[in-house]
Design an enzyme around this catalytic site. Structure first.
Site, mmCIF file in Angstrom:
data_model
loop_
_atom_site.group_PDB
_atom_site.id
_atom_site.type_symbol
_atom_site.label_atom_id
_atom_site.label_comp_id
_atom_site.label_asym_id
_atom_site.label_seq_id
_atom_site.Cartn_x
_atom_site.Cartn_y
_atom_site.Cartn_z
ATOM 1 N N GLY A 271 -8.279 -6.319 -79.498
ATOM 2 C CA GLY A 271 -8.526 -5.008 -78.899
ATOM 3 C C GLY A 271 -7.319 -4.443 -78.156
ATOM 4 O O GLY A 271 -7.418 -3.432 -77.469
ATOM 5 N N ARG B 246 -4.921 9.314 -75.895
ATOM 6 C CA ARG B 246 -4.771 10.345 -76.918
ATOM 7 C C ARG B 246 -5.951 11.305 -76.892
ATOM 8 O O ARG B 246 -7.050 10.935 -76.471
ATOM 9 C CB ARG B 246 -4.553 9.728 -78.296
ATOM 10 C CG ARG B 246 -5.600 8.708 -78.696
ATOM 11 C CD ARG B 246 -5.246 8.088 -80.043
ATOM 12 N NE ARG B 246 -6.397 7.408 -80.613
ATOM 13 C CZ ARG B 246 -6.406 6.849 -81.816
ATOM 14 N NH1 ARG B 246 -5.338 6.905 -82.590
ATOM 15 N NH2 ARG B 246 -7.478 6.254 -82.269
ATOM 16 N N ASP C 246 -10.763 5.228 -93.135
ATOM 17 C CA ASP C 246 -11.075 5.181 -91.701
ATOM 18 C C ASP C 246 -9.955 5.801 -90.880
ATOM 19 O O ASP C 246 -10.092 5.962 -89.671
ATOM 20 C CB ASP C 246 -11.319 3.737 -91.242
ATOM 21 C CG ASP C 246 -10.202 2.798 -91.662
ATOM 22 O OD1 ASP C 246 -9.913 2.720 -92.861
ATOM 23 O OD2 ASP C 246 -9.585 2.160 -90.783
HETATM 24 P P1 AMP Z 1 -5.831 0.471 -88.514
HETATM 25 O O1 AMP Z 1 -5.439 0.083 -89.898
HETATM 26 O O2 AMP Z 1 -4.806 0.202 -87.470
HETATM 27 O O3 AMP Z 1 -6.349 1.850 -88.453
HETATM 28 O O4 AMP Z 1 -7.044 -0.516 -88.099
HETATM 29 C C1 AMP Z 1 -8.138 -0.769 -88.913
HETATM 30 C C2 AMP Z 1 -9.290 -1.281 -88.090
HETATM 31 O O5 AMP Z 1 -8.918 -2.461 -87.382
HETATM 32 C C3 AMP Z 1 -9.792 -0.311 -87.052
HETATM 33 O O6 AMP Z 1 -11.182 -0.420 -87.000
HETATM 34 C C4 AMP Z 1 -9.153 -0.802 -85.778
HETATM 35 O O7 AMP Z 1 -9.908 -0.465 -84.646
HETATM 36 C C5 AMP Z 1 -9.124 -2.298 -86.001
HETATM 37 N N1 AMP Z 1 -8.041 -2.947 -85.255
HETATM 38 C C6 AMP Z 1 -6.720 -2.868 -85.493
HETATM 39 N N2 AMP Z 1 -6.024 -3.585 -84.601
HETATM 40 C C7 AMP Z 1 -6.926 -4.143 -83.764
HETATM 41 C C8 AMP Z 1 -6.843 -4.997 -82.620
HETATM 42 N N3 AMP Z 1 -5.675 -5.447 -82.145
HETATM 43 N N4 AMP Z 1 -7.997 -5.350 -82.024
HETATM 44 C C9 AMP Z 1 -9.179 -4.913 -82.479
HETATM 45 N N5 AMP Z 1 -9.326 -4.123 -83.540
HETATM 46 C C10 AMP Z 1 -8.219 -3.739 -84.186
HETATM 47 MG MG MG Z 2 -7.263 3.161 -87.736
#
Ligand code: AMP
Ligand code: MG
Length: 714
Positions: free
Chosen positions: A263, A318, A416
């Site tokens: 997170g 943001r 997403d």
């Molecule tokens: P992203 O590709 O960065 O948009 O992330 C894809 C998914 O993974 C989203 O649901 C993010 O919230 C989750 N996510 C990415 N990094 C983390 C992290 N360090 N902790 C928790 N969730 C993450």
């Molecule tokens: Mg994302």
């Protein structure tokens, strides 16, 4: 040195705890909460079972989960003590420890007035929430343009001062700034815990939340994802505006959607997101529509574990009217064909049942988008869900046209990460084009080049078609019944009927794609025309000027933005259709960056320049009359990979003056068209140190950094 913009230029008045909220009927929080499945004990109340907020949960339905920020190291480190035998053991259980962390103590300085009758926001904290937060940067433009009613105290001036020494706190406390930094650093929480004891009435309260969504990642359905490290704090309605703004912090600790992850966000990815969003916002005519960044906070005592060891943690705040994504719809009706088989616990492929679609939640979400977000009231309310999908398509088509025209590469166009609002969101391994290469892949982890520059429009459209798919039954219903789907529209309906509606809905695919591609092309033509100084660019301008220019850039391996800027600075004395000798200086300038330059290159570029000159001369007032416009459409400063890596290193190492440097880059990102570093003056002599630095920041950087691919880890 450039002076910071002063706080007094912003008509700020409310600290964050008393920002006006939108009327309750307009809040995203009015959407249904998810119903728990894996954890029957999960309740959405913050006072009981706090670990449920920090545990990954598969929800069977719903849109969001209440969740307060808690940016602490993960895996959790429980306090320890020595037992009777002298062995170190946990001093308490995780539940007890997390309970102590719950922000339930109202802070004494809290002002408790909000303009909304039914909500009484206060600032809450707890004993364990005492981690240091340093404000690294704040965007005066975001404040002015998006949240002009937010009182940030002396924050705008503070960021131009040196950071305190390591281990020390920021000096000279200022109440409004302290509140801002405390809340946007995830330490304090603005909420209304509900249950008005005085009047004995049960109120629902107002708490931060994390959104549930799913998504197709690199083309494959990835199931439920959700805000795994972003927490939305509140939605506020700026005075005089009809558009509410959602304030979200990213890197604020685990949520029920974090799955296996922590997170948290590392400093380097937070700097990248913070700067890019503000840079995008500075392009003319909102041609790079984007979420905004308000603040960047460093959490100096928060180690974030990544592949190469611990890194400093950070939080970006943001802002956007909404962070709803295509995946917000998809999760409510996941793609059926992706649920055939999965590798099971028994070591073989097992059939997997598609989760039950949430028909009512889909309808509700569409209503929120049409009504709350876009104000389709009255007549507009009659516009059905296909109209909504078309609008999402048009907005995203304009957005991706902007990406193409400005050489912006997103890097992870998973569904997403595609916003319902048509805003660029989730800046990760993005890049602005250096040497023009239509096949460039900016994301190091994108092995197949799925999200390469040239594929971006197709990939954004893929997200739009996924949106249609998730709403196809509802689209079909509305076509068949000739009316907007009412509550309970799919209740008790047979599989056969649903199939019929789905087929009817999917018939709209061609129409959707055609419109999307047309809007993209028209917007792209408009933007490229502006970049070349043309008022009404035609399709022959595209075929005779834009395409040949891009071909030349690609074959001569020329830098995208600096070539455009050089062309933008041309006047009738350097660019002419009649005197080809006068063009030779311009040819030299453009080709000075070409790695290989032959006689042919000069001839080819010279030929193109002649056609361009002829075309510009037809514009009213000729070449010179378009000069200012061309400068305003071709950035002098580009947020290149080397600039980002350079400032990231400085801030990571807490180099002296790094905070001022970061805010200087923010300032340049917010005015990328200015003639930074006395552009046009050949010699460096006579330039002061700051101007020399500006010039350096406007340069191409080291060759090894051109086309640098960023890896995903964030
Ligand atoms: P992203 O590709 O960065 O948009 O992330 C894809 C998914 O993974 C989203 O649901 C993010 O919230 C989750 N996510 C990415 N990094 C983390 C992290 N360090 N902790 C928790 N969730 C993450
Ligand atoms: Mg994302």
């Amino acid at each position: 040195m450039a002076t910071p913009s002063s706080a007094s230029s912003v008509s700020a008045s409310f600290p964050i705890s008393s920002l006006p909220l939108p009327p309750s009927s307009q809040r995203l929080q009015n959407l249904l909460s998810p119903v728990p499945s894996l954890q029957p004990s999960f309740t959405a109340t913050l006072t009981t079972n706090p670990s449920s907020q920090r545990r990954s949960t598969q929800f069977k339905s719903g849109h969001f989960s209440p969740c307060t920020p808690l940016p602490i190291p993960f895996p959790f480190r429980l306090p320890s003590k020595l037992n009777d035998e002298g062995v170190r053991v946990a001093a308490m259980g995780v539940e007890e420890w997390l309970t102590k962390m719950e922000p339930l103590t109202p802070s004494s300085s809290t002002s408790s007035s909000t303009s909304s009758k039914d909500v009484n926001l206060k600032i809450y904290s707890s004993q364990g929430r005492d981690w240091p937060v340093l404000l690294l940067a704040i965007s005066p433009a975001c404040l002015n343009e998006v949240l002009p009613h937010l009182n940030v105290g002396d924050a705008l001036d503070l960021v131009w001062k040196p950071l305190p020494e390591e281990g020390e706190d920021e000096a000279t406390a200022n109440a409004a700034r302290d509140e801002l930094v405390g809340v946007l650093g995830g330490r304090e929480v603005v909420m209304d815990l509900g249950g008005d004891e005085a009047e004995g009435a049960k109120k629902s309260g107002y708490k931060p939340w994390a959104l549930r969504y799913g998504g197709r990642q690199f083309g494959s359905w990835a199931g439920q994802l959700g805000d795994g490290r972003a927490v939305s704090l509140l939605e506020t309605l700026p005075p005089g505006s009809t558009q509410s703004q959602e304030i979200q912090i990213k890197g604020a600790g685990r949520t029920p959607f974090s799955r296996h992850a922590d997170g948290l966000a590392v400093l380097r990815s937070s700097i990248r997101e913070f700067l890019a969003a503000e840079n995008s916002s500075a392009f003319p005519s909102s041609s790079l529509p984007t979420s905004r960044s308000l603040t960047l906070c460093l959490l100096p005592s928060l180690p974030v574990l990544r592949e190469n060891g611990p890194e400093p943690g950070a939080i970006v705040s943001r802002i956007a009217p909404s962070f709803l994504r295509i995946g917000s719809f998809e999760v409510l009706n996941p793609p059926a064909n992706e649920y055939s088989f999965a590798f099971g616990l028994n070591g073989g492929y097992e059939p997997v049942k598609k989760p039950e679609p949430e028909w009512e939640a889909l309808r509700q979400l569409a209503e929120v988008v049409k009504g709350k977000l876009w104000g389709w009231e009255g007549e507009g309310k009659e516009r059905g869900v296909f109209e909504m999908i078309r609008e999402v398509g048009r907005r995203n088509a304009k957005m991706v046209a902007g990406w193409q025209a400005w050489g912006f590469m997103h890097g992870v166009i998973n569904t997403d990460n595609v916003s319902v609002e048509g805003l660029t969101i989730d800046y990760g391994p993005y890049a602005y084009m250096d040497v023009f290469d239509p096949l460039h892949i900016c994301n190091h982890s994108d092995d197949t080049g799925r999200y390469r520059y040239s594929a971006q429009p197709q990939m954004v459209y893929f997200a739009i078609s996924s949106l249609l798919e998730s709403l196809s039954e509802m689209v079909g219903y509305e076509i068949a019944e000739g009316k907007v789907a009412p509550a309970g529209w799919a209740e008790g309906v047979s599989e056969e009927k649903l199939k019929e509606w789905r087929a009817l809905g999917m018939e709209k695919e061609k129409e959707l794609e055609k419109e999307f591609m047309e809007v993209t092309a028209v917007q792209y033509r408009e933007l490229m025309g502006n970049r070349l100084g043309l008022t009404n660019p035609t399709s022959s301008d595209m075929s005779q000027l834009v395409s040949p220019l891009l071909n030349l850039l690609s074959t001569l391996e020329l830098d995208f933005h600096s070539t455009f800027r050089t062309l933008a600075l041309a006047t009738s004395s350097t660019l002419s259709s009649t005197s080809s000798s006068s063009n030779s200086d311009l040819i030299d300038k453009v080709l000075s960056n070409a790695p290989t330059c032959s006689l042919n290159s000069r001839t080819d570029f010279g030929g193109w320049l002649k056609i361009y000159a002829e075309r510009l001369e037809k514009e009213e007032g000729g070449v010179d009359a378009t000069l200012e416009k061309r400068k305003a459409w071709n950035p002098r400063f580009v947020l290149r990979q080397w600039v980002l890596e350079d400032i990231i290193k400085k801030v990571e190492e807490r180099e002296e003056g790094c905070r001022e440097r970061l805010n200087k880059i923010l300032k340049m990102s917010l005015s990328p068209f200015e003639s930074w570093g006395r552009e046009g003056v050949e010699s460096e002599e006579g330039l002061n140190e700051e101007e020399k630095e500006e010039r350096r920041l406007c340069g191409l950087g080291e060759e090894r950094m051109l086309g640098f691919q960023c890896s995903c880890s964030s």
